[in-house]
Design a protein around this motif. Structure first.
Motif, PDB file in Angstrom:
ATOM      1  N   LEU A  66       0.833  -1.203   0.000  1.00  0.00           N
ATOM      2  CA  LEU A  66       0.000   0.000   0.000  1.00  0.00           C
ATOM      3  C   LEU A  66       0.871   1.257   0.000  1.00  0.00           C
ATOM      4  N   ALA A  96       0.877   3.849  -3.064  1.00  0.00           N
ATOM      5  CA  ALA A  96       0.404   5.210  -2.781  1.00  0.00           C
ATOM      6  C   ALA A  96       1.454   6.247  -3.143  1.00  0.00           C
ATOM      7  N   LEU A 154      -5.237  -0.483  -3.797  1.00  0.00           N
ATOM      8  CA  LEU A 154      -4.967   0.025  -2.454  1.00  0.00           C
ATOM      9  C   LEU A 154      -5.927  -0.594  -1.441  1.00  0.00           C
TER      10      LEU A 154
END
Length: 182
Positions: free
Chosen positions: A84, A88, A101
């Motif tokens: 994640l 991101a 995500l």
């Protein structure tokens, strides 16, 4: 009368349950801060992330057998967090990456469900398990905010791995064995 060894084991179990709560608090809130910072600072993103965490937890709780040992579930949650983080940072503000995500958040939630499945009798009753874990969770929330305040993004890079490592080293002997079924 409890022996000294039993007392140490009992303290280790309580410490592990509390530290796992801290881990879940750090993991969840670090993930939420990442989503809010790098994707979109909206209630919808927070609601979706919360929902998939809970869905992952329910799936983890519903899985009946223990063929996969607890440390692997812990490792999976940590790996999902860093996936994640990587996604991101690599793709900021790209809503098209939201399913990936959210999948990482759901995998983190899987371990939460598995943890409660593995430890359902660890403290004698579910109420004490939830009490100790939830107390640790609240401490994890506070540590996340304090870590961000004092250390910035370094806290979100280091804290989840450090908390996961503490969970692993305090894992009661035998708790990590995956043989048998629930």
């Amino acid at each position: 009368m409890k022996s000294s060894r039993d007392s140490v084991f009992s303290r280790l179990v309580v410490a592990n349950v509390a530290l796992t709560g801290v881990f879940f608090g750090l993991l969840q809130w670090s993930a939420f801060f990442l989503l809010q910072s790098f994707l979109a600072s909206t209630a919808l993103v927070w609601l979706l992330a919360s929902s998939v965490w809970l869905l992952g937890s329910l799936v983890g709780l519903a899985l009946p057998d223990r063929r996969v040992a607890e440390p692997w579930w812990l490792f999976g949650a940590v790996a999902a967090y860093y996936a994640l983080l990587w996604l991101a940072v690599l793709f900021p503000y790209e809503l098209g990456k939201l399913p990936w995500l959210l999948a990482a958040v759901a995998v983190m939630g899987l371990y939460a469900g598995r943890f409660f499945r593995f430890r359902r009798a660890a403290l004698g009753s579910a109420k004490w398990l939830f009490f100790v874990e939830n107390t640790g969770f609240v401490a994890g929330l506070v540590l996340t905010v304090a870590g961000l305040f004092w250390f910035g993004e370094r806290a979100m890079i280091l804290a989840p791995a450090a908390a996961g490592a503490l969970c692993l080293v305090t894992l009661p002997r035998g708790a990590g064995e995956g043989a048998g079924s629930d």
